[in-house]
Design a protein around this motif. Sequence first.
Motif, PDB file in Angstrom:
ATOM      1  N   GLU A 124      -1.472   7.755  -2.895  1.00 49.42           N
ATOM      2  CA  GLU A 124      -0.963   6.368  -2.473  1.00 49.42           C
ATOM      3  C   GLU A 124      -0.075   6.222  -1.249  1.00 49.42           C
ATOM      4  O   GLU A 124      -0.300   5.317  -0.429  1.00 49.42           O
ATOM      5  N   ASP A 125       0.999   7.236  -0.987  1.00 52.56           N
ATOM      6  CA  ASP A 125       1.697   7.213   0.113  1.00 52.56           C
ATOM      7  C   ASP A 125       0.833   7.360   1.465  1.00 52.56           C
ATOM      8  O   ASP A 125       1.097   6.748   2.421  1.00 52.56           O
TER       9      ASP A 125
ATOM     10  N   ASN B  66      -4.031   0.712   4.026  1.00 53.42           N
ATOM     11  CA  ASN B  66      -4.388  -0.606   3.648  1.00 53.42           C
ATOM     12  C   ASN B  66      -5.673  -0.557   3.029  1.00 53.42           C
ATOM     13  O   ASN B  66      -6.330  -1.407   3.028  1.00 53.42           O
ATOM     14  N   TYR B  67      -6.066   0.718   2.502  1.00 55.55           N
ATOM     15  CA  TYR B  67      -7.418   0.445   1.795  1.00 55.55           C
ATOM     16  C   TYR B  67      -7.463  -0.178   0.298  1.00 55.55           C
ATOM     17  O   TYR B  67      -7.037   0.366  -0.754  1.00 55.55           O
ATOM     18  N   GLU B  68      -7.501  -1.332   0.374  1.00 59.61           N
ATOM     19  CA  GLU B  68      -7.190  -2.031  -0.878  1.00 59.61           C
ATOM     20  C   GLU B  68      -7.858  -1.779  -2.109  1.00 59.61           C
ATOM     21  O   GLU B  68      -7.596  -1.532  -3.308  1.00 59.61           O
ATOM     22  N   GLN B  69      -9.410  -1.310  -1.903  1.00 61.45           N
ATOM     23  CA  GLN B  69      -9.993  -1.155  -2.900  1.00 61.45           C
ATOM     24  C   GLN B  69      -9.855   0.159  -3.708  1.00 61.45           C
ATOM     25  O   GLN B  69      -9.699   0.355  -4.939  1.00 61.45           O
ATOM     26  N   VAL B  70      -9.523   1.091  -2.610  1.00 61.87           N
ATOM     27  CA  VAL B  70      -8.874   2.489  -3.260  1.00 61.87           C
ATOM     28  C   VAL B  70      -7.660   2.259  -3.926  1.00 61.87           C
ATOM     29  O   VAL B  70      -7.614   3.060  -4.896  1.00 61.87           O
ATOM     30  N   LEU B  71      -6.890   1.542  -3.573  1.00 58.86           N
ATOM     31  CA  LEU B  71      -5.418   1.506  -4.277  1.00 58.86           C
ATOM     32  C   LEU B  71      -5.840   0.825  -5.407  1.00 58.86           C
ATOM     33  O   LEU B  71      -5.164   1.030  -6.516  1.00 58.86           O
ATOM     34  N   ASN B  72      -6.649  -0.156  -5.729  1.00 56.52           N
ATOM     35  CA  ASN B  72      -6.796  -0.702  -6.917  1.00 56.52           C
ATOM     36  C   ASN B  72      -7.316   0.167  -8.002  1.00 56.52           C
ATOM     37  O   ASN B  72      -7.069   0.328  -9.173  1.00 56.52           O
ATOM     38  N   ARG B  73      -8.436   1.209  -7.306  1.00 57.24           N
ATOM     39  CA  ARG B  73      -8.778   1.955  -8.344  1.00 57.24           C
ATOM     40  C   ARG B  73      -7.787   3.439  -8.719  1.00 57.24           C
ATOM     41  O   ARG B  73      -7.729   3.693  -9.909  1.00 57.24           O
ATOM     42  N   LEU B  74      -6.961   3.314  -7.696  1.00 58.90           N
ATOM     43  CA  LEU B  74      -5.925   4.529  -8.128  1.00 58.90           C
ATOM     44  C   LEU B  74      -4.975   3.885  -9.239  1.00 58.90           C
ATOM     45  O   LEU B  74      -4.411   4.448 -10.066  1.00 58.90           O
TER      46      LEU B  74
END
Length: 207
Positions: free
Chosen positions: A52-53, A59-67
């Motif tokens: 995440e850091d 700003n990979y929004e989709q990747v963050l949502n999955r994480l």
Amino acid sequence: LRKEKPAKKVASAAPAVQMPDPVQTHYSNLMMRLAEADHNNQALLLQIMSMEDDLNQENYEQVLNRLNFLRKQLSATCDPTGNSRIDRILTYYTRQAMLSGIKIVSSVTLPEMSAVTDEHAAVMIACLMDHAMDACRQQSGGTRRIAVATHISEEVLQIGVKNTYTEQYESDGDYLDVCRSIAQCYGGTVQTFEGDGVMQTVVALNI
């Protein structure tokens, strides 16, 4: 004088080989699985925090949502039962169910005073959950669901588990055999009910 004939030495019988108690064996294996699951869970959470850091800067929004979704699965816990050992077991199965795409609901309350040992209660719940998880994992279609609940009436503790399943699943097996052996220790019973794609196992123990 005639001497007495010395008595023959009788070979001592070989010590009986003590067979492992199946409940104790299952309990030890269960504790090892819980320790391993706790270790893996913490390691995965640390990896996600590091990722995440790094990803926040891109700003990979989709990747963050999955994480974030994965974090919720790994940090899932059960509602407290009042017994820390049982809480660990239910939390373990809650996480495993979510990772397997199984919706799980838990409402477990245990009596403060009971003749049922923590070890037997732990193995009983673990076997019931393993039985339900296996059925759900083999389910070919539809929503996979597990519900576990308890009911205390006078001197009887009932532990019930409902789960969805398909007709191809074998509704009996080793897990329920272990439950029956424990139930016999308390003059209890194990009953199963099936119909409309839902299986229910109810264990009644005299407490």
